[in-house]
Design a protein around this motif. Structure first.
Motif, short mmCIF file in Angstrom:
data_model
loop_
_atom_site.label_atom_id
_atom_site.label_comp_id
_atom_site.label_asym_id
_atom_site.label_seq_id
_atom_site.Cartn_x
_atom_site.Cartn_y
_atom_site.Cartn_z
N TRP A 18 0.84 -1.19 0.00
CA TRP A 18 0.00 0.00 0.00
C TRP A 18 0.88 1.25 0.00
CZ3 TRP A 18 -1.68 3.36 4.25
CH2 TRP A 18 -2.76 4.15 3.90
N TYR A 27 -5.39 2.14 -2.55
CA TYR A 27 -6.38 1.22 -1.98
C TYR A 27 -7.18 0.55 -3.09
CZ TYR A 27 -10.21 -0.29 1.10
OH TYR A 27 -11.14 -1.03 1.78
N LEU A 31 -6.98 -3.33 -4.38
CA LEU A 31 -8.22 -4.11 -4.35
C LEU A 31 -8.47 -4.76 -5.69
CD1 LEU A 31 -10.86 -5.03 -3.03
CD2 LEU A 31 -11.87 -2.86 -3.76
N SER A 61 -7.91 1.11 6.57
CA SER A 61 -9.10 0.29 6.38
C SER A 61 -10.02 0.33 7.59
CB SER A 61 -8.71 -1.16 6.10
OG SER A 61 -8.02 -1.26 4.90
N TYR A 116 -3.71 -7.59 4.06
CA TYR A 116 -4.43 -6.98 2.94
C TYR A 116 -5.83 -7.56 2.74
CZ TYR A 116 -0.19 -4.44 2.05
OH TYR A 116 0.88 -3.60 2.19
N TYR A 120 -9.39 -5.35 3.54
CA TYR A 120 -10.50 -5.18 2.61
C TYR A 120 -11.78 -5.78 3.16
CZ TYR A 120 -7.35 -3.43 -0.92
OH TYR A 120 -6.45 -2.67 -1.61
N ALA A 138 -12.46 -14.15 1.77
CA ALA A 138 -11.16 -13.63 2.22
C ALA A 138 -10.43 -14.66 3.08
CB ALA A 138 -11.35 -12.34 2.99
#
Length: 179
Positions: A18, A27, A31, A61, A116, A120, A138
């Motif tokens: 990032w 971001y 993504l 986030s 990460y 998200y 995820a």
């Protein structure tokens, strides 16, 4: 020759890290890369134990997640979404590291791999119905790909370890949320 903005004196890191100087565009770029090319995302993820970029990403986030929870759930979930992602990610990385024991890299790289997808996932937990699908995606799919690529273990082993950890976590959290 270093790419623009990527020097060893900055915390911008590699192509899958990032970029703090451009938080929103970085971001969205990460993504997109994580959802469309997860194997490539984790191949480019730096395998160094530097916690700065993923830590700041989780902080960013958590601000987005707290805004989502402010509209969806009230004050207490907002504060939890703001304060819990970083400590929770450290705990979860320990569980995933133990489940995928024997890989090439240690705990810090496992945490970097988890940071990460977990970052998200945080804002999506405010959306009823989506939170469960996003958690499974995820926790099982993205983390299995990440652990297999980063820790250099077989995908089957990474998938089973992620399935076990995510399943246990979801079954432990689900009854609490129903009360």
């Amino acid at each position: 020759m270093a790419k623009r903005g990527y020097t060893r004196d900055t915390i911008r890191g590699g192509a899958s890290d990032w970029d703090v100087s451009r938080p929103f565009s970085s971001y969205l770029r990460l993504l997109y890369r994580l959802l469309v090319h997860p194997i490539r995302f984790f191949e480019l993820l730096p395998k160094v134990p530097d916690p700065r970029a993923p830590g700041l990403f989780l902080a960013f986030s958590s601000v987005l997640a707290s805004l989502a929870w402010l509209f969806a759930g009230g004050l207490y979930p907002t504060l939890a979404a703001l304060l819990l992602p970083l400590p929770l990610s450290l705990l979860l990385a320990g569980l995933y590291h133990l489940a995928a024991w024997g890989g090439r890299y240690g705990y810090a790289v496992t945490w970097r791999t988890l940071a990460y997808p977990f970052g998200y996932l945080s804002p999506l937990t405010a959306v009823p119905g989506v939170r469960w699908v996003a958690s499974v995606y995820a926790g099982v799919v993205l983390l299995a790909v990440g652990l297999a690529v980063v820790k250099e273990i077989s995908f089957g082993r990474a998938f089973l370890s992620c399935l076990a950890v995510t399943g246990l976590l979801l079954f432990a959290v689900y009854p609490i949320l129903l009360d």
